[in-house]
Enzyme design. Sequence first.
Site, PDB file in Angstrom:
ATOM      1  N   THR A  61       0.848  -1.202   0.000  1.00 50.70           N
ATOM      2  CA  THR A  61       0.000   0.000   0.000  1.00 50.70           C
ATOM      3  C   THR A  61       0.873   1.238   0.000  1.00 50.70           C
ATOM      4  O   THR A  61       1.782   1.359   0.811  1.00 50.70           O
ATOM      5  CB  THR A  61      -0.912  -0.026   1.244  1.00 50.70           C
ATOM      6  OG1 THR A  61      -1.866  -1.057   1.052  1.00 50.70           O
ATOM      7  CG2 THR A  61      -1.631   1.300   1.450  1.00 50.70           C
ATOM      8  N   ASN A 108      -4.120  -5.549  13.449  1.00 50.59           N
ATOM      9  CA  ASN A 108      -5.546  -5.197  13.525  1.00 50.59           C
ATOM     10  C   ASN A 108      -6.380  -6.290  14.192  1.00 50.59           C
ATOM     11  O   ASN A 108      -7.586  -6.371  13.957  1.00 50.59           O
ATOM     12  CB  ASN A 108      -6.145  -4.957  12.123  1.00 50.59           C
ATOM     13  CG  ASN A 108      -5.527  -3.779  11.391  1.00 50.59           C
ATOM     14  OD1 ASN A 108      -5.335  -2.727  11.987  1.00 50.59           O
ATOM     15  ND2 ASN A 108      -5.217  -3.957  10.130  1.00 50.59           N
ATOM     16  N   HIS A 166      -7.351 -10.478  -0.855  1.00 50.96           N
ATOM     17  CA  HIS A 166      -6.689 -10.095   0.403  1.00 50.96           C
ATOM     18  C   HIS A 166      -7.495 -10.661   1.571  1.00 50.96           C
ATOM     19  O   HIS A 166      -8.459 -10.050   2.026  1.00 50.96           O
ATOM     20  CB  HIS A 166      -6.593  -8.572   0.493  1.00 50.96           C
ATOM     21  CG  HIS A 166      -5.629  -8.081   1.538  1.00 50.96           C
ATOM     22  ND1 HIS A 166      -5.111  -8.892   2.528  1.00 50.96           N
ATOM     23  CD2 HIS A 166      -5.056  -6.859   1.728  1.00 50.96           C
ATOM     24  CE1 HIS A 166      -4.283  -8.174   3.285  1.00 50.96           C
ATOM     25  NE2 HIS A 166      -4.239  -6.946   2.819  1.00 50.96           N
ATOM     26  N   TYR A 196      -8.192  -7.596   7.801  1.00 47.64           N
ATOM     27  CA  TYR A 196      -9.231  -6.896   7.038  1.00 47.64           C
ATOM     28  C   TYR A 196     -10.475  -7.794   6.908  1.00 47.64           C
ATOM     29  O   TYR A 196     -10.555  -8.848   7.537  1.00 47.64           O
ATOM     30  CB  TYR A 196      -8.651  -6.414   5.703  1.00 47.64           C
ATOM     31  CG  TYR A 196      -7.507  -5.442   5.936  1.00 47.64           C
ATOM     32  CD1 TYR A 196      -7.728  -4.227   6.589  1.00 47.64           C
ATOM     33  CD2 TYR A 196      -6.197  -5.751   5.570  1.00 47.64           C
ATOM     34  CE1 TYR A 196      -6.682  -3.339   6.853  1.00 47.64           C
ATOM     35  CE2 TYR A 196      -5.140  -4.867   5.830  1.00 47.64           C
ATOM     36  CZ  TYR A 196      -5.393  -3.670   6.477  1.00 47.64           C
ATOM     37  OH  TYR A 196      -4.362  -2.800   6.750  1.00 47.64           O
ATOM     38  N   ASN A 204      -4.138 -10.002   7.283  1.00 48.34           N
ATOM     39  CA  ASN A 204      -3.831  -8.745   7.990  1.00 48.34           C
ATOM     40  C   ASN A 204      -5.011  -8.061   8.679  1.00 48.34           C
ATOM     41  O   ASN A 204      -5.022  -6.845   8.855  1.00 48.34           O
ATOM     42  CB  ASN A 204      -3.144  -7.743   7.035  1.00 48.34           C
ATOM     43  CG  ASN A 204      -1.802  -8.267   6.540  1.00 48.34           C
ATOM     44  OD1 ASN A 204      -1.324  -9.300   7.014  1.00 48.34           O
ATOM     45  ND2 ASN A 204      -1.185  -7.581   5.603  1.00 48.34           N
TER      46      ASN A 204
HETATM   47  C1  FNR Z   1       2.638  -3.845   3.384  1.00 46.65           C
HETATM   48  N1  FNR Z   1       2.044  -5.105   3.354  1.00 46.65           N
HETATM   49  C2  FNR Z   1       0.841  -5.279   2.692  1.00 46.65           C
HETATM   50  N2  FNR Z   1       0.254  -6.496   2.641  1.00 46.65           N
HETATM   51  C3  FNR Z   1      -0.871  -6.690   1.914  1.00 46.65           C
HETATM   52  O1  FNR Z   1      -1.367  -7.815   1.861  1.00 46.65           O
HETATM   53  N3  FNR Z   1      -1.434  -5.657   1.219  1.00 46.65           N
HETATM   54  C4  FNR Z   1      -0.919  -4.403   1.243  1.00 46.65           C
HETATM   55  O2  FNR Z   1      -1.435  -3.501   0.574  1.00 46.65           O
HETATM   56  C5  FNR Z   1       0.231  -4.183   2.037  1.00 46.65           C
HETATM   57  N4  FNR Z   1       0.774  -2.947   2.158  1.00 46.65           N
HETATM   58  C6  FNR Z   1       1.980  -2.758   2.787  1.00 46.65           C
HETATM   59  C7  FNR Z   1       2.567  -1.499   2.784  1.00 46.65           C
HETATM   60  C8  FNR Z   1       3.814  -1.310   3.364  1.00 46.65           C
HETATM   61  C9  FNR Z   1       4.431   0.040   3.329  1.00 46.65           C
HETATM   62  C10 FNR Z   1       4.481  -2.405   3.951  1.00 46.65           C
HETATM   63  C11 FNR Z   1       5.848  -2.238   4.544  1.00 46.65           C
HETATM   64  C12 FNR Z   1       3.887  -3.643   3.963  1.00 46.65           C
HETATM   65  C13 FNR Z   1       2.785  -6.288   3.825  1.00 46.65           C
HETATM   66  C14 FNR Z   1       3.769  -6.776   2.749  1.00 46.65           C
HETATM   67  O3  FNR Z   1       3.074  -7.326   1.637  1.00 46.65           O
HETATM   68  C15 FNR Z   1       4.745  -7.860   3.266  1.00 46.65           C
HETATM   69  O4  FNR Z   1       4.016  -8.958   3.758  1.00 46.65           O
HETATM   70  C16 FNR Z   1       5.658  -7.343   4.357  1.00 46.65           C
HETATM   71  O5  FNR Z   1       6.214  -6.101   4.004  1.00 46.65           O
HETATM   72  C17 FNR Z   1       6.782  -8.324   4.682  1.00 46.65           C
HETATM   73  O6  FNR Z   1       7.646  -8.499   3.586  1.00 46.65           O
HETATM   74  P1  FNR Z   1       9.104  -7.784   3.547  1.00 46.65           P
HETATM   75  O7  FNR Z   1       8.866  -6.329   3.421  1.00 46.65           O
HETATM   76  O8  FNR Z   1       9.801  -8.129   4.817  1.00 46.65           O
HETATM   77  O9  FNR Z   1       9.789  -8.383   2.339  1.00 46.65           O
HETATM   78  C1  8K6 Z   2      -1.368   5.327   5.614  1.00 47.54           C
HETATM   79  C2  8K6 Z   2      -0.575   4.136   5.234  1.00 47.54           C
HETATM   80  C3  8K6 Z   2      -1.318   2.878   5.490  1.00 47.54           C
HETATM   81  C4  8K6 Z   2      -0.641   1.643   5.038  1.00 47.54           C
HETATM   82  C5  8K6 Z   2      -1.380   0.445   5.508  1.00 47.54           C
HETATM   83  C6  8K6 Z   2      -0.938  -0.862   4.973  1.00 47.54           C
HETATM   84  C7  8K6 Z   2      -0.004  -1.597   5.818  1.00 47.54           C
HETATM   85  C8  8K6 Z   2       1.050  -0.718   6.400  1.00 47.54           C
HETATM   86  C9  8K6 Z   2       2.142  -1.401   7.050  1.00 47.54           C
HETATM   87  C10 8K6 Z   2       2.871  -0.545   8.035  1.00 47.54           C
HETATM   88  C11 8K6 Z   2       3.576  -1.334   9.048  1.00 47.54           C
HETATM   89  C12 8K6 Z   2       2.692  -2.058  10.014  1.00 47.54           C
HETATM   90  C13 8K6 Z   2       3.495  -3.022  10.813  1.00 47.54           C
HETATM   91  C14 8K6 Z   2       2.710  -3.972  11.625  1.00 47.54           C
HETATM   92  C15 8K6 Z   2       3.533  -5.186  11.912  1.00 47.54           C
HETATM   93  C16 8K6 Z   2       3.321  -5.788  13.242  1.00 47.54           C
HETATM   94  C17 8K6 Z   2       4.321  -6.866  13.475  1.00 47.54           C
HETATM   95  C18 8K6 Z   2       4.198  -7.514  14.797  1.00 47.54           C
END
Ligand code: FNR
Ligand code: 8K6
Length: 347
Positions: free
Chosen positions: A27, A234, A174, A179, A177
Amino acid sequence: MTDILFQPYALNGTLTLKNRILMAPLTRCMADDDLVPTQAMVDYYARRAETGLIISEATIIRPDGQGYPNTPGLYTPAQIDGWRKVTDAVHANGGKIFAQLWHTGRVAHPHFFGGEYVLAPSAIAVEGTVPRMRELVYTVPKPATKTEIEQLVADYAQAAANAIDAGFDGVEIHGANGYLIDQFLHYCSNTRDDEFGGTPENMARFPLAVIDAIADRIGADRTGLRLSPGAYFNMEGDARDRNVSDYLLAELEQRDLAFLHIGIFDDSMEFDYLGGTASAYVRQRYSKTLVGVGSYSAESGSAAIVNNQFDLLAIGRPLIANPDYVAKVKNGEALVEYTDTMLAELV
Ligand code: FNR
Ligand code: 8K6
């Protein structure tokens, strides 16, 4: 040794990936105010076409699925046209791309769509506020009626058809996470006493209805699924959730989805009620294509594939920091380290 990552991989008779590296869904909150992908997004995805498969950032199926600012949609003609520019550019560069279909359920906020309430399995709010918009406190959702649930299933299927219309090679549902789909699968967010709650079979009913409606509409071979059997985002874990996952995985084993993908940030995280990591738990119960993810490097991910922990490796943050991640790994070049400040712009 990362050689195994560069082998082609056949998902099924329809789709063969040129290597085993997936771009994880990320995202970025950079769509325009009509939630249409921009030219900067076209360029961003096109630069990552060397991966075997790009999973798009989560893309909402309808307005009340929105939980963050400027997340793209797939329900208006302008959004479909915007995504077609992305898929054309990825294909022109030799890549493949699936759309990640998203409804945030109780993590949605009426602020984004001018609504009165958000829908979820049960009237249990997620704690806290929308990230980076601290004035937006999460609301108590309205439990979806049976009719609303049927409409959600239909809207997921329509969004999948829209994705194919927009030129995507397939979709990833999806289901991870915390949702909407995941909210049905966990006891902390689903306390329903009708046919959508109370037992593993009931709690998996809506997720399976979405999966089957999409597979019927666009083909199971073009339908992937992301799941978080361990609650970590969440969501609060409950030991009983394990029975729901066991049931769901047994059902999925009987379907021929393109792949199953773990939703997690760090796959070394162990869940006591799963008896270990999420990927190890799923691998024991699901024999088909599994995508691993979560703080892997190319080296540790290759080792996990060689050790048969999963078949394909999704990479998230390192691909934000390195658009040319695949070439760098292949050539043994050093990677730029990811930092959260990189989220401010699309490179
Ligand atoms: C995510 N992740 C995530 N997962 C998902 O299913 N849909 C999404 O839109 C997002 N968005 C998202 C945004 C950002 C900024 C981060 C850092 C992560 C989780 C992502 O797909 C992935 O599972 C994790 O980032 C772990 O992988 P890496 O980053 O350790 O290779
Ligand atoms: C406004 C930006 C919104 C982005 C939402 C999508 C997911 C964002 C991921 C950010 C990191 C969240 C980390 C949570 C990990 C918990 C591990 C124990």
